[in-house]
Design a protein around this motif. Structure first.
Motif, mmCIF file in Angstrom:
data_model
loop_
_atom_site.group_PDB
_atom_site.id
_atom_site.type_symbol
_atom_site.label_atom_id
_atom_site.label_comp_id
_atom_site.label_asym_id
_atom_site.label_seq_id
_atom_site.Cartn_x
_atom_site.Cartn_y
_atom_site.Cartn_z
ATOM 1 N N SER A 48 10.841 2.121 24.272
ATOM 2 C CA SER A 48 12.152 2.282 24.331
ATOM 3 C C SER A 48 12.480 1.062 25.154
ATOM 4 O O SER A 48 12.732 0.558 25.838
ATOM 5 C CB SER A 48 12.233 3.318 25.769
ATOM 6 O OG SER A 48 10.749 2.469 26.431
ATOM 7 N N PRO A 80 16.580 8.057 20.646
ATOM 8 C CA PRO A 80 16.690 9.092 21.807
ATOM 9 C C PRO A 80 17.732 9.483 21.628
ATOM 10 O O PRO A 80 18.513 9.652 20.452
ATOM 11 C CB PRO A 80 17.436 7.897 22.428
ATOM 12 C CG PRO A 80 17.748 6.229 21.489
ATOM 13 C CD PRO A 80 16.516 6.688 19.847
ATOM 14 N N ARG A 91 29.447 13.498 32.923
ATOM 15 C CA ARG A 91 29.744 13.818 31.610
ATOM 16 C C ARG A 91 30.847 13.597 30.942
ATOM 17 O O ARG A 91 31.707 14.716 31.285
ATOM 18 C CB ARG A 91 28.892 14.889 30.574
ATOM 19 C CG ARG A 91 27.446 14.771 30.602
ATOM 20 C CD ARG A 91 27.047 16.031 30.119
ATOM 21 N NE ARG A 91 25.299 15.890 29.962
ATOM 22 C CZ ARG A 91 25.014 15.222 29.143
ATOM 23 N NH1 ARG A 91 25.860 14.933 27.677
ATOM 24 N NH2 ARG A 91 23.295 15.388 28.889
ATOM 25 N N TYR A 123 24.829 6.623 26.733
ATOM 26 C CA TYR A 123 23.512 6.374 27.127
ATOM 27 C C TYR A 123 22.986 6.563 26.168
ATOM 28 O O TYR A 123 22.993 7.330 25.436
ATOM 29 C CB TYR A 123 23.051 6.924 29.005
ATOM 30 C CG TYR A 123 24.098 6.941 30.337
ATOM 31 C CD1 TYR A 123 23.205 5.986 31.272
ATOM 32 C CD2 TYR A 123 25.338 6.927 30.375
ATOM 33 C CE1 TYR A 123 23.755 5.686 32.346
ATOM 34 C CE2 TYR A 123 25.832 6.558 31.409
ATOM 35 C CZ TYR A 123 25.098 5.773 32.383
ATOM 36 O OH TYR A 123 25.708 5.286 33.240
ATOM 37 N N ARG A 125 18.861 8.297 25.776
ATOM 38 C CA ARG A 125 17.566 8.876 26.733
ATOM 39 C C ARG A 125 16.655 8.973 25.793
ATOM 40 O O ARG A 125 16.533 9.419 24.692
ATOM 41 C CB ARG A 125 18.117 10.051 27.287
ATOM 42 C CG ARG A 125 16.797 10.665 28.332
ATOM 43 C CD ARG A 125 17.025 12.097 28.578
ATOM 44 N NE ARG A 125 17.117 13.215 27.993
ATOM 45 C CZ ARG A 125 17.914 13.991 27.972
ATOM 46 N NH1 ARG A 125 18.760 14.136 29.669
ATOM 47 N NH2 ARG A 125 18.464 14.986 27.212
ATOM 48 N N ASN A 127 12.996 10.397 25.587
ATOM 49 C CA ASN A 127 12.041 11.189 25.931
ATOM 50 C C ASN A 127 10.619 11.288 26.515
ATOM 51 O O ASN A 127 10.095 11.414 27.533
ATOM 52 C CB ASN A 127 12.070 12.883 25.465
ATOM 53 C CG ASN A 127 13.433 13.879 25.777
ATOM 54 O OD1 ASN A 127 14.845 13.144 27.078
ATOM 55 N ND2 ASN A 127 14.699 14.169 25.286
ATOM 56 N N GLN A 130 10.440 8.716 28.894
ATOM 57 C CA GLN A 130 10.923 9.394 30.353
ATOM 58 C C GLN A 130 11.948 7.943 30.505
ATOM 59 O O GLN A 130 12.161 7.461 32.076
ATOM 60 C CB GLN A 130 10.260 10.128 31.419
ATOM 61 C CG GLN A 130 9.018 10.785 30.521
ATOM 62 C CD GLN A 130 8.560 11.147 31.858
ATOM 63 O OE1 GLN A 130 8.170 11.530 32.816
ATOM 64 N NE2 GLN A 130 7.614 12.975 32.204
ATOM 65 N N THR A 131 12.162 7.634 29.901
ATOM 66 C CA THR A 131 13.280 6.340 30.656
ATOM 67 C C THR A 131 14.909 6.778 29.807
ATOM 68 O O THR A 131 15.111 7.143 28.626
ATOM 69 C CB THR A 131 13.348 5.071 30.221
ATOM 70 O OG1 THR A 131 13.176 5.284 28.717
ATOM 71 C CG2 THR A 131 11.371 4.458 30.763
ATOM 72 N N ILE A 132 15.885 6.220 30.490
ATOM 73 C CA ILE A 132 17.195 6.571 29.986
ATOM 74 C C ILE A 132 17.951 4.577 29.742
ATOM 75 O O ILE A 132 17.397 4.086 31.153
ATOM 76 C CB ILE A 132 18.339 6.973 31.120
ATOM 77 C CG1 ILE A 132 17.757 8.369 31.267
ATOM 78 C CG2 ILE A 132 19.897 6.806 30.431
ATOM 79 C CD1 ILE A 132 18.153 9.377 31.894
ATOM 80 N N GLN A 133 18.345 4.273 28.587
ATOM 81 C CA GLN A 133 18.947 2.944 28.812
ATOM 82 C C GLN A 133 21.002 3.200 28.599
ATOM 83 O O GLN A 133 21.286 4.255 28.126
ATOM 84 C CB GLN A 133 18.376 2.337 27.766
ATOM 85 C CG GLN A 133 17.083 1.877 27.608
ATOM 86 C CD GLN A 133 16.504 1.573 28.373
ATOM 87 O OE1 GLN A 133 17.302 0.485 29.385
ATOM 88 N NE2 GLN A 133 14.983 0.971 28.596
ATOM 89 N N GLN A 134 20.846 2.336 29.022
ATOM 90 C CA GLN A 134 22.767 2.174 29.599
ATOM 91 C C GLN A 134 23.134 1.176 28.478
ATOM 92 O O GLN A 134 22.799 -0.004 28.809
ATOM 93 C CB GLN A 134 22.562 2.178 31.476
ATOM 94 C CG GLN A 134 24.539 2.197 30.971
ATOM 95 C CD GLN A 134 24.857 1.789 32.777
ATOM 96 O OE1 GLN A 134 24.108 2.052 33.903
ATOM 97 N NE2 GLN A 134 26.143 1.202 33.077
#
Length: 1092
Positions: A48, A80, A91, A123, A125, A127, A130-134
């Motif tokens: 990720s 992602p 959203r 964003y 994600r 899975n 379990q991380t979200i990058q912005q």
């Protein structure tokens, strides 16, 4: 690797990096028979990564232009999930104009001023980690034409050109670019095709497949139809797909050429092969794919080309052929089918064995089946070469063949339809060249379980009791168990449910018991079930949510919501109202409507404070009333109606009492209800006299002339005005006694018991009231036969209406009478006319008062008698008739003797001794014979018997018996006397009550209504008498008649007290007949009584 297992465990929780284990793994299992290998297992660590830092310039775009905001997420494993949000983690809204593409970019078909913002954030994600990058926020500023022109005007001269206004544009595809593109997808995957267009107005996307139809049930449209989704694609889905973008200015399109490729998939996978030495066989490995896969073989994990040679095998492409194999030929073969999109790997064990047959099914196994169902008898076997299987039935049975049996490859014998005679022992025999073995199994065929009485549909009211029957018949060797279910679930845990041997009873049924009840009968071999529905009905629940709408002065609309009908349809609704102003708490019926109607238009009356309620009705009964509606007070108004039942009747000769029925509270239509009473003398006064009275129901007018007609009317009024003009009624002032008596009274005697009286009517002016009729008073002065006077009892007959004649029935023959006539009105009787005297002629006499027979001897009897109580004339003689009765009760010859009227005894001589005689005795006048009296007597046998009988008469017990009889008779006489003084109707009177002849219908004295005959002096009731018709009794159609059946010219006979002669006489014996006639034999008591 786990002990005693082929599982490899890689644990990086306690340290180590996942990247160190990245690679391709394969498992190999090996023993002395060969080696098997697994598919390749690829291990790759998830990633990720962060977005690369980049400087993002603000986006300035003119209103109406298209815009694409690129996301460009970092490449991760797995890829992602992309979504766009703002700084508040909300959203961003998407639509046909603004939407996200499959690559994560945000597309604007045309921008609008509201799209201006500084926080468009993409964003990503991941899975797996379990991380979200912005991504850094992207700023968008939409320049509207007005603001753009202001900016230009501030920097340019007046001669410069201003920005053009927003113009509409034809569609242009933002993605994919160009007119055509290609797409490759693998068989079984999901095909996603995307078309996003720019344009103003926003274009609409449509999809078609050139030369074919989009596959039904597998085609879906997403992202406002910008994405075409086809699931589980196959080679048939290859082709050209066209997306068309269209708005009002035109259209554009793009063709995507789709090719469906396929990783290898099995057509025939190799299967394990068991051969015996010297046998032939083959392994087949067939696969398909696009492109067509390459087939390669391995032996024990080694490519077959470099494996040890085996002369018994030959490789032919996707097939290995074995010939004359030996035990050393045993090995594990692997087939690999691969192309550029994947591969398949399968292991197949070729086992060369030499084994005699073995039967794996336990010996003497018992099979039990139900008749008319299949029976499967197992014979699991093993052997190499493969054994042959044969089946026999019985100890010495022949081999089983034919269509009634099915022989399966696994050795199982199937009897498709087992019958009772299929029961028995079956033998399975397995043999090959190395040996033979057999096994016996037992088959028992049982009778099926049947439900002979199924539960039935039931409808029951709440709190009732219901029972479902479930009677079964089963094989006696099977033990059934009965289970009851409700709605396919267990019965409620409730003591109200009683489960019997063959029934289910539910006590005190409630609404929750509604449903389907099923009885299931299980045995070890079969199961049967039957179901029935229970419907619980009850009175409906009350309606609710009553609402009043459309309020008008005289009408309103009422609506409601029906309550639960409780499984019985609502047939109608009853609407009731309460008048809170006049009768609070009292509910009245208003109307009713069908059960399908939930609104009604109601008529209203003025000045009523209405509340309404609704009651639902079904076949079970009425619901509780609904809650009352809101109140609605109607405005006051003039009365709509006047009082009813207006009458004018005087209570005194000089007044007029006007009465009416007052209006009910809600009929007043307003406050201050009063009545205007008006009257005037008919045909005399021109002007009305009126008074206004309070809310009463009577007004008395005094000082009126006696019995004159008045016109009367009563009008209602209240504080707002008068009711409509009332109708007039005719009344009369009070009555007074009549002034004159009837004149010219004449009497015509019709026969000895009936007379007709005539009179002239009195002038109506002298009646001084409503003429009700005339009363005739008449009484007996004396009997002409006895010359003896007695207490005079006056009798009254009333004749209704303006009649001028009447009949006087029930007169006594040969008597002198007086009568007078009086007129009757509502006040009473007028003066009597002068007494009129008349006489009745002779009639037939009544029966002699008694007949005694005494002094019996051998040949004579002495007769004594009393004269008739009512001679009804001058007696001329007595008639005696007698005849003997023999021992067989037969009557002998009849002898008749005429006796002078002045005699009272007679001695009959020359009779036979010891003989019973029957005597008939009556009296005569010049008119004829009266009713007769009978007696019986016996002559004695000899002198000794006569003396003995005399002695008996002097015995004490006989004297006591006679005293008791006399006392009993005395008591009966007292009772009769008491009843006579109390009064009572005699039979003629009872008939008069049943036949109301208007000419002689009686009228009561006290209230002027017509009733019974009455006595003028003491009103004593007439005597009772027993009915005994004679040949001279007045008859009508061969039946007894009452007094009311007599009119002019009718002959009839009556006694002195007005009744028929036959009604007062004792029971009349039949006339004596000549010849043989039966009669009862004399009893000793009768014989003794005849001597006294």
């Amino acid at each position: 690797m786990k002990p005693n297992s082929g599982t490899l465990v890689i644990n990086i929780m306690n340290g180590g990096k996942a990247e160190a284990y990245e690679g391709i793994y394969q498992c190999t299992a090996r023993n002395e028979r060969g080696a098997a290998i697994s598919n390749n297992i690829v291990i790759r660590p998830s990633r990720s990564p962060l977005w690369t830092k980049e400087k993002l310039e603000p986006n300035q775009v003119r209103e109406g232009d298209s815009l694409v905001l690129h996301c460009r997420p970092p490449v991760g494993l797995p890829p992602p999930i992309i979504f766009w949000m703002d700084n508040a983690f909300q959203r961003l809204p998407q639509s046909e104009r603004v939407s996200q593409g499959l690559n994560g970019d945000l597309y604007f078909s045309n921008v609008q001023p509201e799209d201006t913002r500084e926080d468009y954030i993409c964003y990503a994600r991941f899975n797996h980690t379990q991380t979200i990058q912005q991504k850094q926020p992207i700023s968008v500023k939409v320049l509207s034409m007005d603001s753009l022109n202001d900016t230009i005007a501030a920097n340019l001269s007046d001669t410069d050109i201003y920005a053009k206004p927003v113009t509409e544009r034809q569609p242009v595809l933002l993605t994919p670019t160009g007119s055509t593109s290609n797409k490759v997808e693998l068989r079984g995957n999901v095909l996603l095709l995307e078309c996003i267009a720019a344009g103003l107005p926003t274009p609409v996307i449509r999809w078609i497949k050139e030369g074919g139809e989009l596959p039904a049930n597998r085609t879906f449209f997403e992202n406002f139809k910008k994405t075409l989704k086809i699931i589980d694609v196959s080679e048939a889905d290859s082709g050209n797909y066209k997306c068309i973008a269209r708005n009002i200015l035109g259209s554009t399109h793009h063709v995507i050429s789709v090719t469906v490729k396929a990783a290898p998939y099995w057509i025939t996978a190799p299967r394990n092969l068991v051969l015996s030495p010297g046998e032939d066989g083959m392994l087949i490995c067939r696969a398909n794919g696009n492109p067509k896969p390459h087939i390669s073989w391995l032996t024990n994990g080694v490519p077959i080309a470099i494996a040890p040679e085996d002369p018994s095998r030959k490789v032919d492409g996707d097939t290995i052929i074995f010939s004359d194999v030996q035990e050393r030929s045993s090995a594990v073969y692997q087939c690999n089918a691969s192309n550029e999109y994947g591969y398949l790997l399968a292991n197949a064990f070729v086992n060369v064995l030499a084994e005699p047959p073995r039967i794996l099914t336990p010996a003497s196994k018992l099979y039990q089946v139900i008749a008319n169902t299949p029976a499967l008898l197992d014979c699991a076997y093993f052997g190499s070469p493969k054994p042959e299987i044969e089946w026999f039935k019985g100890v010495k049975g022949s081999i089983l063949r034919g269509n009634e049996y099915v022989f399966h490859d696994n050795g199982t014998l199937e009897i498709p339809v087992a019958q009772k005679d299929s029961t028995g022992t079956y033998t399975c025999v397995a043999r090959n060249k190395l040996g033979k073995i057999q096994n016996e199994v037992q088959l028992e065929v049982k009778d099926p379980t049947m439900i002979i009485k199924q539960p039935e549909y039931k409808v029951i009211q709440r709190a009732g009791q219901v029972s479902f029957e479930c009677t079964i018949k089963h094989d006696p060797t099977l033990i059934p168990t009965v289970i009851w279910l409700k709605d396919n679930g267990e019965l409620p845990d409730d003591e109200r449910f009683l489960v019997g041997k063959d029934n289910l009873t539910i006590m005190n049924v409630t609404d929750k018991d509604d449903g389907t009840y099923t009885c299931i009968i299980n045995t070890t071999l079969d199961s049967v079930s039957a179901s029935a529905v229970l419907t619980v009905v009850a009175r409906p629940n009350p309606p609710f949510d009553l609402e009043l709408t459309g309020q008008l002065e005289r009408s309103i609309e009422l609506s409601w919501i029906p309550g639960d009908e409780n499984n019985s349809p609502i047939t109608n609704f009853v609407i009731e109202y309460e008048d809170g102003l006049h009768e609070p708490g009292v509910w009245h019926y208003q109307t009713e409507v069908p059960g399908t109607q939930t609104t009604v238009q109601l008529k209203l009356s003025p000045y009523v404070n209405y509340s309404f309620r609704v009651i639902a009705v079904n076949e079970i009964g009425r619901s509780q009333p609904s809650e009352p509606s809101e109140q609605y007070l109607t405005k006051a108004a003039n009365p709509d109606e006047n009082p009813s039942n207006v009458q004018g009747i005087g209570s005194e000769p000089d007044n007029l009492v006007i009465t009416w029925e007052s209006l009910k509270g809600f009929q007043s239509n307003g406050p201050g209800l009063q009545y205007k009473v008006s009257w005037r003398q008919k045909d005399f006064d021109d002007e009305w006299t009126s008074v206004i009275v309070a809310n009463v129901s009577k007004y008395i007018v005094s000082g009126t002339p006696t019995f004159v007609p008045y016109e009367i009317k009563v009008q209602a009024l209240n504080d707002l005005g008068y009711a409509p003009e009332p109708s007039e009624v005719i009344g009369h002032s009070g009555e007074d006694l009549p002034m004159v008596a009837p004149s010219n009274v004449q009497v015509h005697v019709l026969n000895s018991t009936l007379a007709k009286v005539h009179w002239d009517p009195v002038p109506l002016k002298t009646v001084r009231g409503h003429l009700q009729g005339y009363k005739v008073y008449y009484w007996k002065v004396q009997s002409l036969s006895r010359r003896s006077r007695r207490h005079v009892e006056k009798k009254i007959l009333t004749f209704r209406g303006n009649k001028t004649f009447g009949m006087l029935p029930g007169l006594e023959p040969y008597s002198s009478y007086k009568l007078n006539v009086r007129v009757v009105n509502g006040k009473g009787e007028g003066p009597a006319s002068p007494d009129k005297v008349f006489k009745t002629p002779e009639g037939v006499p009544s029966s002699p008062s008694f007949l005694k027979i005494t002094n019996p001897t051998l040949d004579s009897l002495t007769l004594e008698w009393g004269s008739p109580t009512h001679p009804n004339g001058v007696l001329t003689s007595y008639i005696l008739k007698f005849q003997p009765i023999n021992n067989t009760h037969e009557l002998g010859p009849l002898v008749e003797i005429r006796i002078p009227a002045n005699e009272s005894s007679l001695i009959l001589k020359n009779l036979n001794y010891s003989t019973r005689y029957k005597f008939y005795f009556n009296a005569q006048t010049s008119v004829g014979s009266g009713s007769q009296i009978t007696e019986e007597a016996v002559t004695i046998m000899d002198e000794a018997m006569a003396s003995r009988q005399v002695d008996i008469a002097t015995q004490g017990w006989f004297i006591g018996l006679m005293c008791a009889v006399a006392l009993l008779i005395l008591i009966l006489l007292i009772v009769c006397f008491i009843r006579r003084n109390k009064g009572g109707k005699y039979p003629v009177k009872e008939k008069e009550d049943a036949h109301a002849d208007p000419e002689i219908q009686p009228m009561k004295e006290d209230d002027g209504t017509f009733g019974e005959y009455s006595d003028a002096e003491d009103h004593k009731p007439l005597k009772k008498g027993s009915r005994t018709p004679s040949d001279r009794t007045v008859k009508k159609e061969d039946s007894d008649d009452s007094l009311v059946d007599y009119g002019e010219g009718v002959n009839g006979q009556f006694n002195e007290d007005g009744s028929f002669i036959g009604q007062y006489s004792g029971k009349k014996e039949k006339e004596p007949v000549e010849g043989n006639e039966s009669s009862e034999a004399p009893s000793p008591v009768n014989a003794m009584n005849s001597f006294v």
